[in-house]
Design an enzyme around this catalytic site. Structure first.
Site, PDB file in Angstrom:
ATOM      1  N   LYS A  94       0.833  -1.217   0.000  1.00 30.93           N
ATOM      2  CA  LYS A  94       0.000   0.000   0.000  1.00 30.93           C
ATOM      3  C   LYS A  94       0.867   1.268   0.000  1.00 30.93           C
ATOM      4  O   LYS A  94       0.364   2.376   0.155  1.00 30.93           O
ATOM      5  CB  LYS A  94      -0.903   0.022   1.244  1.00 30.93           C
ATOM      6  CG  LYS A  94      -1.989  -1.022   1.264  1.00 30.93           C
ATOM      7  CD  LYS A  94      -3.093  -0.683   2.259  1.00 30.93           C
ATOM      8  CE  LYS A  94      -2.654  -0.645   3.682  1.00 30.93           C
ATOM      9  NZ  LYS A  94      -3.777  -0.436   4.625  1.00 30.93           N
ATOM     10  N   LYS A 115       2.674   2.218   2.303  1.00 32.67           N
ATOM     11  CA  LYS A 115       2.557   2.807   3.650  1.00 32.67           C
ATOM     12  C   LYS A 115       3.565   2.087   4.533  1.00 32.67           C
ATOM     13  O   LYS A 115       3.779   0.887   4.395  1.00 32.67           O
ATOM     14  CB  LYS A 115       1.161   2.526   4.242  1.00 32.67           C
ATOM     15  CG  LYS A 115       0.130   3.613   4.002  1.00 32.67           C
ATOM     16  CD  LYS A 115      -1.202   3.231   4.644  1.00 32.67           C
ATOM     17  CE  LYS A 115      -1.535   4.169   5.762  1.00 32.67           C
ATOM     18  NZ  LYS A 115      -2.984   4.165   6.082  1.00 32.67           N
TER      19      LYS A 115
END
Ligand code: C2G
Length: 127
Positions: A44, A46
């Site tokens: 993601k 992230k």
């Protein structure tokens, strides 16, 4: 029993997360959270401040949460919905429309995000 399912990273747990979990739980009787693994966070793009095991332990202590399962791929949602007999899928409205494909399998609800709070804001304040 009405089962609700949501997903997320839930890093540095804050009131935005808590208010999402509170409203999600209010839509049924049992709330399952698909918690992004550290590896999936990389997918993601992230990175979480806290590792999966700590984020899981913290989430499991939240009174609205009944079960935490790992989220390791984008495409596990349909099988999760079937396996856990999910009635309602919930996400914050920054995801509006992204998960409408689940409407064949369960209700899909996008809840308003809490303004002015996010993990990145908190990380910025820490810096
Ligand atoms: N959220 C919110 N208000 C905020 C911050 C987050 O309502 N101020 C909600 C998000 O909309 C999401 C949930 O809290 O529904 C978890 O947020 P994140 O941990 O940022 O989750 P995200 O990285 O969006 O991961 O497959 C779905 C993804 O795993 C979702």
């Amino acid at each position: 029993m009405k089962t609700v399912l949501t997903y997320g990273t839930f890093d540095l747990l804050h009131v935005g997360h808590i208010r999402l979990l509170e409203r999600a739980k209010a839509l049924g009787d049992y709330l399952i959270v698909g918690l992004s693994t550290d590896e999936f966070n990389a997918v993601k793009h992230k990175s979480s401040f806290l590792p999966y095991e700590q984020r899981k332990e913290i989430l499991e202590a939240v009174k609205y949460v009944d079960k935490v399962i790992p989220e390791s791929t984008w495409d596990q949602k349909i099988s999760d919905v079937k396996e856990h007999r999910v009635d309602v899928f919930v996400m914050g409205d920054d995801w509006t429309g992204e998960f409408d494909f689940l409407k064949m399998h369960c209700d899909v609800v996008y809840l308003k995000r809490t303004n002015d709070i996010s993990t990145s804001i908190l990380k910025g304040r820490l810096r």
